[in-house]
Structure formats: C-alpha cells, structure tokens
Design a protein around this motif. Structure first.
Motif, PDB file in Angstrom:
ATOM      1  N   VAL A 128      30.828  54.432 122.205  1.00 24.89           N
ATOM      2  CA  VAL A 128      29.624  54.581 121.382  1.00 24.89           C
ATOM      3  C   VAL A 128      29.241  56.048 121.250  1.00 24.89           C
ATOM      4  CG1 VAL A 128      27.148  54.081 121.299  1.00 24.89           C
ATOM      5  CG2 VAL A 128      28.755  52.273 121.896  1.00 24.89           C
ATOM      6  N   THR A 129      29.352  56.796 122.369  1.00 23.80           N
ATOM      7  CA  THR A 129      29.039  58.218 122.319  1.00 23.80           C
ATOM      8  C   THR A 129      29.996  58.968 121.392  1.00 23.80           C
ATOM      9  OG1 THR A 129      28.207  58.099 124.587  1.00 23.80           O
ATOM     10  CG2 THR A 129      28.724  60.278 123.714  1.00 23.80           C
ATOM     11  N   LEU A 130      31.273  58.667 121.500  1.00 28.17           N
ATOM     12  CA  LEU A 130      32.245  59.325 120.624  1.00 28.17           C
ATOM     13  C   LEU A 130      32.013  58.958 119.159  1.00 28.17           C
ATOM     14  CD1 LEU A 130      35.525  58.947 122.724  1.00 28.17           C
ATOM     15  CD2 LEU A 130      34.090  60.974 122.471  1.00 28.17           C
ATOM     16  N   GLN A 131      31.654  57.699 118.901  1.00 27.89           N
ATOM     17  CA  GLN A 131      31.387  57.293 117.527  1.00 27.89           C
ATOM     18  C   GLN A 131      30.157  58.002 116.981  1.00 27.89           C
ATOM     19  OE1 GLN A 131      33.334  55.337 115.680  1.00 27.89           O
ATOM     20  NE2 GLN A 131      32.005  55.665 113.906  1.00 27.89           N
ATOM     21  N   ASP A 132      29.092  58.100 117.803  1.00 28.30           N
ATOM     22  CA  ASP A 132      27.897  58.825 117.367  1.00 28.30           C
ATOM     23  C   ASP A 132      28.206  60.294 117.110  1.00 28.30           C
ATOM     24  OD1 ASP A 132      26.508  56.492 117.583  1.00 28.30           O
ATOM     25  OD2 ASP A 132      25.661  56.940 119.563  1.00 28.30           O
ATOM     26  N   ARG A 133      29.013  60.879 117.982  1.00 22.43           N
ATOM     27  CA  ARG A 133      29.365  62.286 117.783  1.00 22.43           C
ATOM     28  C   ARG A 133      30.185  62.470 116.514  1.00 22.43           C
ATOM     29  NH1 ARG A 133      32.138  65.093 122.810  1.00 22.43           N
ATOM     30  NH2 ARG A 133      30.123  64.428 123.662  1.00 22.43           N
ATOM     31  N   ALA A 134      31.114  61.553 116.274  1.00 27.77           N
ATOM     32  CA  ALA A 134      31.914  61.651 115.048  1.00 27.77           C
ATOM     33  C   ALA A 134      31.044  61.484 113.806  1.00 27.77           C
ATOM     34  CB  ALA A 134      33.028  60.608 115.066  1.00 27.77           C
ATOM     35  N   ASP A 135      30.093  60.532 113.862  1.00 32.13           N
ATOM     36  CA  ASP A 135      29.190  60.355 112.720  1.00 32.13           C
ATOM     37  C   ASP A 135      28.324  61.587 112.507  1.00 32.13           C
ATOM     38  OD1 ASP A 135      30.235  57.852 112.436  1.00 32.13           O
ATOM     39  OD2 ASP A 135      28.597  56.840 113.501  1.00 32.13           O
ATOM     40  N   ARG A 136      27.845  62.176 113.618  1.00 29.38           N
ATOM     41  CA  ARG A 136      27.012  63.377 113.482  1.00 29.38           C
ATOM     42  C   ARG A 136      27.806  64.545 112.913  1.00 29.38           C
ATOM     43  NH1 ARG A 136      25.568  63.462 118.193  1.00 29.38           N
ATOM     44  NH2 ARG A 136      26.879  65.095 119.074  1.00 29.38           N
ATOM     45  N   LEU A 137      29.055  64.705 113.393  1.00 29.37           N
ATOM     46  CA  LEU A 137      29.885  65.786 112.856  1.00 29.37           C
ATOM     47  C   LEU A 137      30.199  65.562 111.385  1.00 29.37           C
ATOM     48  CD1 LEU A 137      32.398  66.354 115.813  1.00 29.37           C
ATOM     49  CD2 LEU A 137      30.452  67.792 115.140  1.00 29.37           C
ATOM     50  N   GLU A 138      30.408  64.312 111.006  1.00 28.09           N
ATOM     51  CA  GLU A 138      30.677  64.030 109.594  1.00 28.09           C
ATOM     52  C   GLU A 138      29.462  64.341 108.734  1.00 28.09           C
ATOM     53  OE1 GLU A 138      32.327  60.344 106.804  1.00 28.09           O
ATOM     54  OE2 GLU A 138      31.957  60.063 108.955  1.00 28.09           O
TER      55      GLU A 138
END
Length: 578
Positions: free
Chosen positions: A352-362
């Motif tokens: 979940v943390t990695l997905q949130d980080r990827a969404d934020r970077l996108e």
C-alpha cells in the motif's frame, strides 16, 4: 443579391458517404434470432447441451430404480434427463426458465447433475436483474437439498448407511450444484471494489470461506453431532449446529471488523469446541487487518489462556500429557495464524505504501509536465511577441506614411522597399521560432541566426529613425565580453521600448542610452509625450513589458517601466555582467 444570400437560411447537411454493402460479418448466422446469432456462442451452447445430456443420461442409468427416488419409470426418467439437458441451448435467452425446468425435473427423478450446475451458472451470469438471482438461487438451493435428501433416504438402506451420517455429502451437493456456480456467475458482474473488500476476488474468497467452513473438519462435525450427552461442556446438538453456523457466517466481516470477530471466537471456544472454532482464521485476520498491536496481543493471549483452561477442565490427561496437548492446541490455533498474519499484514502495508508513493510520484510528474508546458508556452509567446511586434509596428508606420503620399514618388519607392525588407526579416525570424516548435528528435537541428551584438543596437535605432522618429542614441563605456544571454536581453529591451513609442506616441523625440559599467550594464529607453492623437494607433496586448521584466529578472537584474511627469514614458533595465 447573390444566390447564396437569397437561398434558404439552413440547407440540409449532405449525407455521409456510405460504403457499399458487403457480404456481412462472419460471426453471425442468417435466419437466427439476434440473441443466438454469434456462431461461437451458438456452437458452445450446443456442445454444452449435448455433453450434459450424454453425461446425465449415463449417470441416471448407472442406478437402478430402487436406489433413486422417482415417481416415473426408468425410461421416462432418462428421457426427461436428456430433454432437460438439451434445454441448455436456451440458457442465454431464458436463464431463469431453463433453471426452473431443470430443477423441477429433479423432483421427477431425473439425473440432471451436470445440467444443474450449468443452469445455475447461467442464471447468475445472464439474468438481467441481479435481484432475480438473489431470489431464485435460495429457492433452487432448497429444492436441490430436498431432492438430495430424498435420494439419500432411498439409496442409504440398500447400502447399510444411515442418513444422519451423511451431512457432509448433502453439503457438498449444495455447494457443487448451486452455491459455487452462482458465485462464479456473479463474479464478473460484481463491482471492482464491492463494499469493504479491496477487489472482487477477496469478496469471493470470503464467501467461499463461509460456505466451506463447516467442511473444514467433517470428522469432528459428525462426531460432535453424535457425541455423548453427559459431557458438561458439550451443548445440545441443535445449539452446537446453530453456533457453528453463526460464527461461520461472521467470517464474512473478518476484513472489516477483525477485533470483534476475534473476541467472538475466543468467547465461543468453550461452547463450540476447538474443532469447530473460527479462532485461527479470526486471529490471522486480526494480525493482518487489525490497526492495534495491543488488541492483537490481548486477543492472542486470551485465546491461549482459554485453550489451556479448556484442556484442564474438559480433558482427563495426566500431568505428563497435559503440556504436549496444550502445545498441540495453542501452536496451530494461535501462534501460527498470528505470525503468518503479521507477515501478510507487513507485506500488505508495504504494498500500500509503495502504491501510494507511485501514485504521488505520478501526480507530481503530471504537475511538473503541466508546469513545464505552461512555461514553454509563455516563453514561446514572449519570443513571438518580440520577433513580430517591432517589425510589424515599423511596417505599419511606413505604410501610413506611404498612404499619406509625403515626399513624392522617390520616397514612396524607398518606403516600399523598406517595408519589404522589414517584412522579410520578420518572416525569417518567425520561421526560426516555428522551426524549433516543429523540430523532432530525429530531425536535423534548425539553423539559428547569430545573437545580437552591440553593433546591432545601432542598426535597431537606425530602423526607427528611418520611420521618422528622432532618437538620441548614446553608448557610455566600452562593451565588455558579455555572455550570450545578456546581449539578447539588451536588444529586446531597446526593441520593445522603441516599439511602444511607435505605438502610443508616434514620431516623437526619444532617447536610448546604454551605459556599460564594471559589473553591470544599464539601458534606458525614454520618449516624450505625444503632441496629439496618434494617427497610426496599433493594437497592444499588454504582455511585452511583462515579458521584459521576466527576462531581466531571470538574469538577476532589475526592471522598471512607467510614465514620466511630462507625459512621456521610460523603461530602465539593469543587467549584471557575467
């Protein structure tokens, strides 16, 4: 009046070109109903119907008349079995009617086993309204269970088996014939994130877990239903079955309320026995989905204490056997689920943390790209303004003089030639800007013109003098070796100042001063107030001075522009030398 004007106000739009009719798609068969035309679906339904008819007929003839409950003779029952299976060719168009016909045929002793599975799947998959499925599926489940009990009562005496010993078989019939097909048919129609589940697969898994939980320990289920009645910890069989069903249904909320589910599991251990308890599943859910580690510690500790106490009270083991049996209960029921749940919970949190980080970077990447596009558009607009505005302004001034006819034919010829030269210069500079916009990575670089030099400043002033403006041009100090970003900025400042003077003041006296210092260069463009209305008033967008301020500020300089007390206008820019 022209015919176009005298014609009707609105003319009918021309019809679009239509392709000539072709032979038609190969995926439809002519002469069939619209719901049955795709040949792939048609062939599949025919094959399914024929396969179910053959299998169910073979299954029905494998039993003699005395072993199955049927009010019809063997031949009639086999015939109805085949007819019911062949009805599956209509399963996409009439799923509810086909399912009702096959289910009612079971009451007559038909052996439509495989056809029942396909019919309930089609009911859930092809019924337009899901509400119909939720009403028809439970009714069909009750009928299938009733038929299974009738067949079992007639089949069991011939083999010496009691009906009360076969609850697992009846449950398997219900799951295989109705529950699993209905869930499989509803799976593609469920939303991607139904209710509190993360996705449809999680929902289907929890539903199957609830349905399969009573079969997790069939030996214990049978022995519990037929166990001794003198054990004080064993509740009556109906109450035990009810408690097992209630706690099994509670598993549907194991992801949303893991704390409450673990508490219920710990409380029900003395009543439903460890064999029927949902304790391992609830502790796993508490370790994976629970938000509090304190609740996990309390829940696992309370479960271990209750299991040990139950071992002390309910068993008659000696001291040397008590410890191994307690470990045998606590380790698989408490330790293993908690450790495995903590591992899965940590992995889930990481994902979940990695997905949130990827969404934020996108999102940040999209914002940066949008900001870069806006900055590039602003820069291109500024370049277009600087390139075109000055040249076109001079052309308009000369065109006004040419229109007035002042100076005779010779002056008109010179003025026309000057206008042509300025137009060609504007087109060349505009072509260079547009060439950069059209440049791709694989194309050759567009040739660039040389950057303005101090000598070009004098040329710029002479062009404005040729338009009739009186300009005093002073250069104080010696030009130093400035970098490639300072000199174009000075050129644009003088160009914009003279262009504004042409637009708003006409041919009034002006002054241009360039003062070179040790570490800075200062440019002043000043014009007097116009004597009257300007005859060649040019449009102004108001972005030229803003662009100049941005240019100078980027280089670390200062920029000032404003009206004077005598009605004139002054532009002052100071740019540091590098």
């Amino acid at each position: 009046m022209s015919p176009e004007v005298a014609g009707p106000a609105t003319a009918p739009a021309p019809l679009p070109d239509r392709a000539p009719p072709g032979p038609g798609p190969l995926f439809r068969l002519p002469g069939l109903p619209s719901w049955w035309r795709p040949w792939g679906a048609t062939a599949l339904d025919v094959l399914i119907a024929m396969g179910c008819a053959w299998f169910d007929a073979q299954f029905r003839t494998s039993f003699v008349e005395e072993q199955l409950h049927s009010p019809l003779p063997q031949g009639w029952a086999v015939g109805l079995t085949v007819v019911g299976a062949l009805l599956l060719v209509l399963r996409r168009r009439f799923p509810a009617a086909v399912t009702a016909a096959i289910t009612c045929g079971l009451l007559l002793g038909t052996g439509s086993v495989l056809a029942t599975v396909v019919a309930f799947y089609s009911l859930a998959r092809h019924t337009p309204r899901v509400r119909t499925v939720f009403v028809a599926a439970p009714v069909g489940l009750l009928l299938v269970l009733g038929v299974a009990v009738l067949h079992l009562r007639q089949y069991a005496p011939h083999h010496g088996t009691e009906v009360t010993r076969e609850p697992v078989l009846i449950a398997l019939v219900a799951l295989t014939g109705v529950v699993v097909p209905v869930l499989t048919g509803l799976y593609p129609r469920a939303p991607r994130q139904p209710w509190w589940w993360e996705h449809r697969s999680a929902m289907l898994f929890d539903v199957l877990l609830v349905l399969l939980f009573p079969l997790a320990n069939p030996v214990a289920l049978v022995s519990g239903l037929n166990g001794p009645d003198d054990d004080p910890l064993l509740v009556p069989a109906p109450v035990l079955v009810l408690l097992v069903m209630v706690q099994g249904v509670a598993l549907i909320w194991r992801r949303r309320y893991p704390d409450a589910l673990a508490a219920v599991a710990v409380i029900l251990i003395p009543l439903v026995l460890p064999s029927f308890s949902i304790l391992p599943v609830s502790l796993y859910a508490l370790a994976k989905y629970g938000a509090s580690r304190r609740n996990l510690l309390l829940g696992s500790g309370a479960a271990a204490v209750v299991l040990v106490a139950w071992t002390v009270v309910a068993t008659e083991f000696e001291a040397e056997q008590f410890i191994p049996y307690s470990i045998f209960l606590v380790v698989p029921s408490v330790v293993v689920p908690v450790l495995f749940g903590m591992y899965r919970g940590a992995k889930r949190s990481l994902m979940v943390t990695l997905q949130d980080r990827a969404d934020r970077l996108e999102r940040e990447q999209h914002l940066l790209a949008s900001q870069a596009r806006m900055e590039e558009r602003t820069r291109i607009a500024r370049e277009m303004h600087d390139v075109v505005s000055h040249r076109v302004s001079l052309m308009v001034v000369h065109a006004g003089a040419l229109e007035a006819g002042a100076g005779g034919p010779g002056v008109a010829t010179d003025t026309g030639r000057l206008i042509g030269d300025m137009g060609r210069q504007a087109l060349n500079e505009l072509r260079q800007v547009l060439g950069v916009l059209r440049l791709d990575d694989g194309e050759q670089q567009v040739p660039l013109s040389p950057q303005p030099t101090p000598e070009d400043l004098a040329t710029l002033v002479e062009e404005s003098r040729a338009a009739g403006m009186q300009i005093a041009f002073d250069v104080i100090g010696e030009p130093s070796a400035t970098d490639s970003t300072v000199q174009p900025t000075l050129y644009r400042v003088i160009q914009e100042g003279l262009t504004n003077a042409h637009k708003h003041a006409g041919n009034v006296p002006a002054r241009v001063e360039v003062r070179y210092r040790k570490d800075t260069v200062r440019v002043i463009v000043e014009n007097e107030a116009p004597a009257g209305p300007v005859p060649t008033l040019l449009p102004s967008g108001g972005h030229g001075l803003v662009g100049l301020g941005e240019r100078v500020t980027v280089l670390g300089g200062t920029f000032e522009a404003g009206a004077l007390e005598n009605g004139g206008f002054r532009i002052t820019a100071t740019v540091p030398l590098r």
